[in-house]
Design a protein around this motif. Sequence first.
Motif, PDB file in Angstrom:
ATOM      1  N   ALA A 198       0.820  -1.214   0.000  1.00  0.00           N
ATOM      2  CA  ALA A 198       0.000   0.000   0.000  1.00  0.00           C
ATOM      3  C   ALA A 198       0.853   1.262   0.000  1.00  0.00           C
ATOM      4  O   ALA A 198       0.516   2.250  -0.670  1.00  0.00           O
ATOM      5  CB  ALA A 198      -0.934  -0.006   1.210  1.00  0.00           C
ATOM      6  N   ASN A 199       1.939   1.255   0.759  1.00  0.00           N
ATOM      7  CA  ASN A 199       2.780   2.454   0.836  1.00  0.00           C
ATOM      8  C   ASN A 199       3.415   2.780  -0.512  1.00  0.00           C
ATOM      9  O   ASN A 199       3.479   3.950  -0.919  1.00  0.00           O
ATOM     10  CB  ASN A 199       3.847   2.299   1.913  1.00  0.00           C
ATOM     11  CG  ASN A 199       4.712   1.066   1.707  1.00  0.00           C
ATOM     12  OD1 ASN A 199       4.212  -0.014   1.371  1.00  0.00           O
ATOM     13  ND2 ASN A 199       6.001   1.202   1.927  1.00  0.00           N
ATOM     14  N   LEU A 200       3.887   1.753  -1.238  1.00  0.00           N
ATOM     15  CA  LEU A 200       4.507   2.005  -2.542  1.00  0.00           C
ATOM     16  C   LEU A 200       3.467   2.464  -3.561  1.00  0.00           C
ATOM     17  O   LEU A 200       3.744   3.328  -4.398  1.00  0.00           O
ATOM     18  CB  LEU A 200       5.219   0.745  -3.039  1.00  0.00           C
ATOM     19  CG  LEU A 200       6.371   0.237  -2.166  1.00  0.00           C
ATOM     20  CD1 LEU A 200       7.013  -0.990  -2.798  1.00  0.00           C
ATOM     21  CD2 LEU A 200       7.415   1.325  -1.955  1.00  0.00           C
ATOM     22  N   ILE A 201       2.277   1.890  -3.491  1.00  0.00           N
ATOM     23  CA  ILE A 201       1.201   2.311  -4.391  1.00  0.00           C
ATOM     24  C   ILE A 201       0.899   3.795  -4.191  1.00  0.00           C
ATOM     25  O   ILE A 201       0.784   4.559  -5.159  1.00  0.00           O
ATOM     26  CB  ILE A 201      -0.059   1.454  -4.157  1.00  0.00           C
ATOM     27  CG1 ILE A 201       0.186   0.010  -4.609  1.00  0.00           C
ATOM     28  CG2 ILE A 201      -1.262   2.044  -4.901  1.00  0.00           C
ATOM     29  CD1 ILE A 201      -0.910  -0.957  -4.226  1.00  0.00           C
ATOM     30  N   LEU A 202       0.781   4.205  -2.924  1.00  0.00           N
ATOM     31  CA  LEU A 202       0.481   5.628  -2.665  1.00  0.00           C
ATOM     32  C   LEU A 202       1.660   6.521  -2.993  1.00  0.00           C
ATOM     33  O   LEU A 202       1.477   7.634  -3.511  1.00  0.00           O
ATOM     34  CB  LEU A 202       0.046   5.803  -1.215  1.00  0.00           C
ATOM     35  CG  LEU A 202      -1.469   5.803  -0.968  1.00  0.00           C
ATOM     36  CD1 LEU A 202      -2.128   7.013  -1.629  1.00  0.00           C
ATOM     37  CD2 LEU A 202      -2.126   4.527  -1.479  1.00  0.00           C
ATOM     38  N   ASP A 203       2.882   6.073  -2.689  1.00  0.00           N
ATOM     39  CA  ASP A 203       4.060   6.864  -3.054  1.00  0.00           C
ATOM     40  C   ASP A 203       4.039   7.179  -4.549  1.00  0.00           C
ATOM     41  O   ASP A 203       4.271   8.324  -4.964  1.00  0.00           O
ATOM     42  CB  ASP A 203       5.349   6.103  -2.726  1.00  0.00           C
ATOM     43  CG  ASP A 203       5.625   6.018  -1.239  1.00  0.00           C
ATOM     44  OD1 ASP A 203       5.051   6.806  -0.467  1.00  0.00           O
ATOM     45  OD2 ASP A 203       6.440   5.150  -0.847  1.00  0.00           O
ATOM     46  N   ASN A 204       3.772   6.159  -5.366  1.00  0.00           N
ATOM     47  CA  ASN A 204       3.794   6.340  -6.816  1.00  0.00           C
ATOM     48  C   ASN A 204       2.624   7.180  -7.305  1.00  0.00           C
ATOM     49  O   ASN A 204       2.780   8.006  -8.215  1.00  0.00           O
ATOM     50  CB  ASN A 204       3.790   4.970  -7.509  1.00  0.00           C
ATOM     51  CG  ASN A 204       5.071   4.181  -7.255  1.00  0.00           C
ATOM     52  OD1 ASN A 204       6.124   4.773  -6.988  1.00  0.00           O
ATOM     53  ND2 ASN A 204       4.996   2.869  -7.317  1.00  0.00           N
ATOM     54  N   LEU A 205       1.443   6.983  -6.709  1.00  0.00           N
ATOM     55  CA  LEU A 205       0.292   7.803  -7.094  1.00  0.00           C
ATOM     56  C   LEU A 205       0.518   9.268  -6.749  1.00  0.00           C
ATOM     57  O   LEU A 205       0.211  10.168  -7.551  1.00  0.00           O
ATOM     58  CB  LEU A 205      -0.964   7.299  -6.381  1.00  0.00           C
ATOM     59  CG  LEU A 205      -1.630   6.029  -6.915  1.00  0.00           C
ATOM     60  CD1 LEU A 205      -2.767   5.607  -5.992  1.00  0.00           C
ATOM     61  CD2 LEU A 205      -2.142   6.225  -8.339  1.00  0.00           C
ATOM     62  N   ILE A 206       1.049   9.516  -5.563  1.00  0.00           N
ATOM     63  CA  ILE A 206       1.282  10.899  -5.129  1.00  0.00           C
ATOM     64  C   ILE A 206       2.357  11.565  -5.988  1.00  0.00           C
ATOM     65  O   ILE A 206       2.225  12.719  -6.392  1.00  0.00           O
ATOM     66  CB  ILE A 206       1.657  10.933  -3.634  1.00  0.00           C
ATOM     67  CG1 ILE A 206       0.461  10.491  -2.777  1.00  0.00           C
ATOM     68  CG2 ILE A 206       2.121  12.333  -3.217  1.00  0.00           C
ATOM     69  CD1 ILE A 206       0.794  10.227  -1.323  1.00  0.00           C
ATOM     70  N   ALA A 207       3.427  10.805  -6.289  1.00  0.00           N
ATOM     71  CA  ALA A 207       4.521  11.356  -7.097  1.00  0.00           C
ATOM     72  C   ALA A 207       4.041  11.744  -8.495  1.00  0.00           C
ATOM     73  O   ALA A 207       4.505  12.737  -9.065  1.00  0.00           O
ATOM     74  CB  ALA A 207       5.661  10.348  -7.192  1.00  0.00           C
TER      75      ALA A 207
END
Length: 389
Positions: A198-207
Amino acid sequence: MKRFLSISIIISGMFFQSVKGQEKQQIVEDFKPSSVNQPGQQYPQVNSQARVRARISAPQANKVQLDLGGTKYDMVKDEKGIWTGVSNPQDEGFHYYQLNIDGASVPDPGSLYFYGAGRLGSGIEIPSVDQDFFALKEVPHGLVSENIYFSKITNSFRRCFIYTPPGYNENIKTRYPVLYLQHGSFEDETGWAVQGKANLILDNLIASKQAVPMIIVMDNGYAYKPQINTASDKKEPQESVFEEVLITEVIPMIDTKFRTMANREQRAISGLSMGANQTMRIVMNHLDKFAYYGGFSGTSNYPSSDEIDPAKFLGGKFNDAKTINKQLKVLWLGLGTKEPNPFPGSVGAFRKMLDKQGIKYTFYESQATAHEWLTWRRSLNQYASLLFK
C-alpha cells in the motif's frame, strides 16, 4: 448511474491456461530467484512461463510436495537428499504457498514469511505485466510506522500501522485526509503494508499527482471483548467489536496523534473480502464520519442467489438513494474476473440492488486475477486515485 473501469492486460505467449486441463508444456529453463526470497537464497524461483521451482534439503524424508494454488506437486529427491519440484504456470501476482514433508505442512526456508491463511508462511511473487504501479522507484517515499495502543473495549494491547505521505515530517503545519484500510480473513494489520504494498502504491500515485497526499491507517480487524470463564469451561462464540474499537478508540486516537483533517469529508474507509464486509457495515452505520467507501472483493454477507431487499438489508440503510448519493462521494466496488464463488454472486446481487435503487457507484474489474493480492493492489490503486478530490 455507474462507471465501469477496466485495465488492459497483455498476456504473454509463454503463459498458458488454467492448471487443470492444460496440455503438458516443455519447461523453459530461464528460472530466476523470486523477488521475495530470504537474502541470498536462490530458491524458490520463477520462470517466464510463471512456473515456480522449489528446492529443499530433506535427506530423511520419504515424500515432499510443493503446495501452491490449491495443487500439490510431487518433488523429486537427488542423491544428496535435495528435493526439487516445479509447478504448472501460475496467475500473476502474490501467492501463499507451503511445502509438505511427510504429511507436515511447513514454510519454505528459502522465502520470506508473510502472515496469511492464519499463520506465518511462505509467499511467491509471479511478475505481473502492470507491476510498475507498485514498484519501488526513485520517488519521495512516505513512512510506515507501528502504533501500539491499549484498547479498553478488548482489554488488550493492539496495534495499527500508519502510512504518512512524503513530506509529512517536513511540512509540520499541513493536515491530511485519512483512509482506513482493512485486511481480509486470516490476515492481520501487516497485510496491506507487506503483501499489499500500500505504501509504494500511494508513493507512486502521489509522485505522479494521481492521488492527493493522505494518511492510511491499517488496523487488525479481529477484535473481541474479553471472554468470561464459565463453570463448564465452554467458550461461547465471540462477537466482533471491531466497529466499536475503530469508531470510539482508533479514530479519536489517530485524530489526536496525527495531523488529520478530522471531518467526514476528509475520511475514507475500505477493505478487502472480510474487511469489505466489515467496512460496509461501519460506513453505513456512521455516515457522519465517512464520505468514501471502497469494497474490494466483497460488500456484505448474504446469499448470492437472493435478491436483496433494500428495505431490510443492513437495517434499510440503502433504502434512501437520494441521501446516499448525497452523503457518499465515492461508492467503489472492485472484483477480479477469476474470483471464485461466492464473491461474483454476492457482489453481483449487491450491484443489482444499487442499480434498482438508482444509487451511484463505480465498478472495477481486475483482469485475470482471483481472490488474491494483485486484485486488491489494483483496487487500491484505482480507489485511492478518486479520494478527497
